[in-house]
Design an enzyme around this catalytic site. Structure first.
Site, PDB file in Angstrom:
ATOM      1  N   THR A 126      41.434  50.811  37.351  1.00 21.74           N
ATOM      2  CA  THR A 126      42.222  49.618  37.681  1.00 21.74           C
ATOM      3  C   THR A 126      43.298  49.364  36.636  1.00 21.74           C
ATOM      4  OG1 THR A 126      42.087  47.190  37.847  1.00 21.74           O
ATOM      5  CG2 THR A 126      40.428  48.273  36.504  1.00 21.74           C
ATOM      6  N   ASP A 127      44.378  48.729  37.055  1.00 21.48           N
ATOM      7  CA  ASP A 127      45.423  48.352  36.103  1.00 21.48           C
ATOM      8  C   ASP A 127      44.961  47.245  35.166  1.00 21.48           C
ATOM      9  OD1 ASP A 127      45.399  46.251  37.908  1.00 21.48           O
ATOM     10  OD2 ASP A 127      47.544  46.276  38.322  1.00 21.48           O
ATOM     11  N   GLU A 128      43.829  46.616  35.460  1.00 20.90           N
ATOM     12  CA  GLU A 128      43.335  45.535  34.607  1.00 20.90           C
ATOM     13  C   GLU A 128      42.913  46.018  33.226  1.00 20.90           C
ATOM     14  OE1 GLU A 128      40.962  42.391  36.241  1.00 20.90           O
ATOM     15  OE2 GLU A 128      41.439  43.009  38.291  1.00 20.90           O
ATOM     16  N   TYR A 154      34.715  42.736  33.261  1.00 21.54           N
ATOM     17  CA  TYR A 154      34.972  43.759  34.283  1.00 21.54           C
ATOM     18  C   TYR A 154      35.966  44.786  33.781  1.00 21.54           C
ATOM     19  CZ  TYR A 154      37.561  45.910  38.090  1.00 21.54           C
ATOM     20  OH  TYR A 154      38.223  46.820  38.879  1.00 21.54           O
ATOM     21  N   LYS A 158      35.490  48.914  32.917  1.00 20.36           N
ATOM     22  CA  LYS A 158      36.274  49.991  33.534  1.00 20.36           C
ATOM     23  C   LYS A 158      37.017  50.798  32.472  1.00 20.36           C
ATOM     24  CE  LYS A 158      36.744  50.753  37.349  1.00 20.36           C
ATOM     25  NZ  LYS A 158      35.975  51.672  38.234  1.00 20.36           N
TER      26      LYS A 158
END
Length: 340
Positions: A126-128, A154, A158
């Site tokens: 994810t870009d998060e 979260y 990741k």
């Protein structure tokens, strides 16, 4: 015939990927491995459950014995790992389950890939992991070189999984690739996510809860465009590399919710501002130059078109999501939004 193991394949993006691959590569055997948590829905896979080249296995990616058993039985050539706890609010409430599934599950899968002969492994991220960008700098974008700077448990889980995957490439020579995508939307998305939540609430004339002022910016990626990018990466991507997948569809949350109101003919007065999320990222925006330059991928779906398609799907498939929102999810919804 090649065999591809898709973990988390009963979830939103995983199921869309399976449908995409069955359509694009009909001679590929697909094995779906999914724990069927709140976000996994077996009814999503109902149309293909009896297909001759498809198998569903219920299991946890952290269950080493179960994972190795599937590898022994199926001998997959490729693993695409969608299995993850993915909702930021849930990670704030209970970080432990995110660390277990997203990090230790990734380790278990890669250990099995090594044990069965260097199976090609793709990690869906994810870009998060990059944190966020300032709202007053629209010229800035996430690239593959952007430092990891996570804001939530979260995102941290990741990021840890990504680093672990790259270490397996460096240390063991496991053929690994990683993709980091922006916010996905489309059919079969679990109703706690922003777009389906707003659609379901608007249809029921319920309040549309928007965090804070709603000025946070997200880059929206139609799920089929994402699936096409992953297919390209596992076929033609360079191992040991990270590829960013962005939609070139930036919009504030409040603008997006208003678009949904217009499409459904519902008044904007339904919009209700609630207390902001802890550590809420301000802006996500991905620069997909690398995947475009190396693999020729670009997003094909404009947000206005993809949103119309998505809303039409939710209108045509009410039983799928009404069954979800009528049960355990209601208690979670009250907990997350009722007191804000």
């Amino acid at each position: 015939m090649k065999t591809i193991l898709v973990t988390g394949g009963a979830g939103f993006i995983g199921s869309n990927f399976i449908f995409y691959m069955m359509k694009q590569t009909p001679k590929m055997r697909i094995v779906c491995y999914d724990k069927l948590t709140y976000a996994g829905n077996l009814s999503t896979l109902r149309p293909i459950m009896d297909a001759p080249d498809f198998r569903f296995v219920k299991g946890d990616v952290c269950d080493r014995e179960a994972v190795f058993r599937v590898f022994e039985e199926e001998r997959p050539d490729v693993v695409v790992n969608f299995a993850a706890e993915s909702h930021v609010d849930r990670s704030i409430e209970d970080p432990g389950v995110f660390l277990r599934t997203n990090i230790l599950g990734t380790q278990t899968l890669m250990d099995a890939c090594r044990a069965y002969g260097g199976v090609r492994y793709h990690q869906v991220s994810t870009d998060e992991v990059y944190g966020d960008l300032p709202l007053d700098r629209p010229d800035l974008f996430f690239t593959e070189e952007t430092p990891i700077c996570t804001s939530s448990p979260y995102a941290a889980s990741k990021a840890a999984a990504d680093l672990l995957a790259l270490s397996y490439f460096r240390t063991y020579g496991l053929p690994v690739t990683i993709s980091r995508c922006s916010n996905n939307y489309g059919p079969y998305q679990f109703p706690e996510k922003l777009i389906p939540l707003m659609i379901a609430n608007a249809l029921a004339d319920k309040p549309l809860p928007v965090y804070g002022t709603g000025e946070n910016v997200r880059d929206w990626l139609y799920v089929e465009d994402h699936c096409r990018a992953i297919d390209l990466i596992i076929r033609e991507g360079r191992v040991g590399e990270v590829y960013n997948i962005g939609g070139h569809n930036e919009l504030t949350n409040i603008e997006l919710v208003k678009m949904i109101c217009r499409e459904l003919g519902r008044p904007e007065s339904l919009i209700t501002h609630v207390a902001d999320r802890k550590g809420h990222d301000r802006r996500y925006a991905i620069d997909p130059k690398k995947i475009h330059g190396e693999l020729g991928w670009l997003p094909e779906t404009k947000l206005a078109d993809g949103l119309k398609r998505t809303i039409a799907w939710y209108l045509e498939n009410r039983p799928w999501w009404e069954e979800i929102v009528s049960g355990e999810y209601q208690e979670y919804y009250r907990k997350m939004y009722g007191a804000r």
